[in-house]
Design an enzyme around this catalytic site. Structure first.
Site, PDB file in Angstrom:
ATOM      1  N   ASP A 179      -0.061   9.080  -2.008  1.00  0.00           N
ATOM      2  CA  ASP A 179       0.584   7.771  -2.696  1.00  0.00           C
ATOM      3  C   ASP A 179       1.585   7.961  -3.568  1.00  0.00           C
ATOM      4  O   ASP A 179       1.306   8.501  -4.696  1.00  0.00           O
ATOM      5  CB  ASP A 179      -0.709   7.145  -3.380  1.00  0.00           C
ATOM      6  CG  ASP A 179      -0.591   5.849  -4.024  1.00  0.00           C
ATOM      7  OD1 ASP A 179       0.471   5.419  -4.251  1.00  0.00           O
ATOM      8  OD2 ASP A 179      -1.421   4.858  -3.936  1.00  0.00           O
ATOM      9  N   LYS A 204       5.246  -2.446  -7.015  1.00  0.00           N
ATOM     10  CA  LYS A 204       5.382  -1.688  -8.243  1.00  0.00           C
ATOM     11  C   LYS A 204       6.993  -1.407  -8.423  1.00  0.00           C
ATOM     12  O   LYS A 204       7.638  -2.422  -8.134  1.00  0.00           O
ATOM     13  CB  LYS A 204       4.552  -0.564  -8.487  1.00  0.00           C
ATOM     14  CG  LYS A 204       3.172  -0.776  -8.258  1.00  0.00           C
ATOM     15  CD  LYS A 204       2.708  -1.591  -9.290  1.00  0.00           C
ATOM     16  CE  LYS A 204       1.209  -2.178  -9.048  1.00  0.00           C
ATOM     17  NZ  LYS A 204       0.099  -1.721  -8.226  1.00  0.00           N
TER      18      LYS A 204
HETATM   19  C1  LIG Z   1      -1.128   4.119  -7.478  1.00  0.00           C
HETATM   20  C2  LIG Z   1      -1.459   2.970  -6.739  1.00  0.00           C
HETATM   21  N1  LIG Z   1      -1.757   2.645  -5.460  1.00  0.00           N
HETATM   22  C3  LIG Z   1      -2.118   1.395  -4.746  1.00  0.00           C
HETATM   23  C4  LIG Z   1      -2.356   0.324  -5.607  1.00  0.00           C
HETATM   24  C5  LIG Z   1      -2.516  -0.886  -4.955  1.00  0.00           C
HETATM   25  O1  LIG Z   1      -1.423  -1.787  -4.728  1.00  0.00           O
HETATM   26  P1  LIG Z   1      -1.469  -3.276  -4.674  1.00  0.00           P
HETATM   27  O2  LIG Z   1      -2.030  -4.041  -5.731  1.00  0.00           O
HETATM   28  O3  LIG Z   1      -0.093  -3.613  -4.153  1.00  0.00           O
HETATM   29  O4  LIG Z   1      -2.486  -3.751  -3.755  1.00  0.00           O
HETATM   30  C6  LIG Z   1      -1.933   0.379  -6.863  1.00  0.00           C
HETATM   31  C7  LIG Z   1      -2.195  -0.861  -7.763  1.00  0.00           C
HETATM   32  O5  LIG Z   1      -2.052  -0.726  -8.754  1.00  0.00           O
HETATM   33  C8  LIG Z   1      -1.637   1.572  -7.539  1.00  0.00           C
HETATM   34  O6  LIG Z   1      -1.395   1.743  -8.925  1.00  0.00           O
END
Ligand SMILES: Cc1ncc(COP(=O)(O)O)c(C=O)c1O
Length: 389
Positions: A179, A204
């Site tokens: 990620d 983000k």
């Molecule tokens: C590191 C990370 N991965 C995945 C996500 C999930 O993404 P989304 O809120 O766009 O579904 C977040 C959300 O804060 C995140 O900080």
């Protein structure tokens, strides 16, 4: 087309990759193809697009851009980061095991434990900064290694090439997934370091303006691409064309934004580290970070996220988070504006009472691209006013 085939450096790819002028009108910016379906010239004779869930030219441009930025062979766009993560987990069969970092986004943990475990997938969590722990946690049925680096919210840095060696030695078919939301491909490209797949919450830094929710998967293997593309259409968690357009627009300024985020965040980390009320600062490029050397090898800069704890404990952390004026008290991160939050009570509430629980006194900052002096001034007044209560 010829012009776009010249090799591009990252900053150029942000602006041009996947985005040629529209062939029908010459529009320089990728149009928002706001359509659910496409005319067929005869039964089964279409022009590359049949139905909007299966494909959309605005999404195609975004997916090509994402693939180029992460040095991948394919990119797939989703309605959210969680939708992208869920799709990747469809590559794991019931009875198989996923080994994940013990400092992952709370929503990822919730998906793994409360949604996917009941379907027969098995998960366990280790500190992925400790290679011995990772090796001893592998099982014969381990199919996937799930890493966040830097992690959310403790900014832990995991040695991605080492994880790849460990996982691929264990089994040729195991997948290393990173990620890369916190780092972005400008700071770190996990596929080039050997990882199999990268996921993003494009909500983000890639989107960059806190105005869309989106996700992405980027990878290099053709058969994995086929499986994921099939799932993307079959499950249908796709982004709309307007959100694809906004993400593409955000990506154009990714490199310049990330430079300013990192410059400001480094100043914030230095300021907090020297503040008498602060207990500990977490920032990958700060001298006090336990993996600062690794971070400097693996990342171009420390990024825009800073976490810290206060000597006054949770009550004081909450007061500081409620006392800032420029840093907005809100979940999410990666937008041009600065945000502040308390993960244990907000973004990571779903890890409460679990081995992944976050300390209640931890404060997380998403440092924006405002004037650094203004940001330090705001933190200074918030720390001072919290003291007075
Ligand atoms: C590191 C990370 N991965 C995945 C996500 C999930 O993404 P989304 O809120 O766009 O579904 C977040 C959300 O804060 C995140 O900080």
């Amino acid at each position: 087309m010829g012009k776009m085939e010249i090799p591009m450096q990252f900053e150029t790819a942000c602006i041009h990759a996947g985005q040629t002028p529209d062939p029908t009108t010459g529009a320089v910016m990728t149009p928002i193809y706001q359509t659910a379906t496409y005319v067929q010239d005869g039964v089964g004779r279409h022009r590359g697009y049949e139905y909007g869930r299966t494909g959309n030219p605005t999404r195609t441009a975004l997916e090509a851009s994402l693939a180029a930025l992460e040095s991948g062979q394919f990119g797939l766009a989703y309605a959210s980061g969680m939708a992208a993560i869920d799709s990747v987990l469809h590559l794991v069969a019931p009875g198989e095991h996923v080994l994940a970092g013990n400092d992952v986004y709370g929503g990822t943990y919730r998906l793994f434990e409360r949604v996917l475990r009941p379907y027969g997938l098995d998960f366990s969590y280790v500190d992925t900064t400790d290679l011995e722990q990772v090796i001893s946690a592998l099982r014969p049925n381990t199919r996937m290694l799930w890493i966040e680096s830097p992690s959310n919210p403790l900014l832990r840095v995991t040695d991605i090439p080492a994880m790849v060696r460990i996982a691929h030695n264990h089994s040729k078919s195991s997948l290393v997934v990173v990620d890369n939301t916190f780092a972005t491909p400008y700071l770190q490209r996990p596929l080039a370091l050997g990882a199999d797949l990268v996921v993003h919450s494009t909500t983000k830094y890639l989107g960059g303006h806190s105005d869309i929710i989106g996700g992405a998967i980027v990878g290099k293997d053709t058969s994995v691409h086929e499986q994921l593309a099939y799932l993307q259409n079959a499950v249908g968690a796709i982004p709309g064309p307007m959100d694809c357009f906004l993400t593409l627009r955000g990506i154009k300024t990714l490199a310049v934004r990330m430079d300013r985020h990192a410059e400001n965040a480094a100043k914030v980390a230095d300021y907090l580290a020297a503040h008498p009320k602060v207990n500990q600062v977490y920032y990958p490029f700060h001298a006090s970070h336990p993996q600062v050397e690794l971070a400097r090898q693996q990342m171009r800069s420390g990024g825009g996220m800073v976490s810290f704890t206060l000597k006054g404990g949770a009550a004081e952390s909450i007061r500081v988070a409620e006392s800032t004026r420029l840093f907005t008290l809100a979940e999410s991160l990666g937008g041009v504006e600065s945000l502040i939050e308390v993960p244990a009570a907000m973004t990571h509430a779903s890890t409460a009472d679990s081995p992944l629980a976050v300390s209640p006194d931890l404060v997380r900052l998403s440092v924006g691209i405002e004037n650094a002096g203004d940001l330090l001034e705001d933190l200074s007044q918030a720390l001072a006013s919290a003291q007075k209560h």
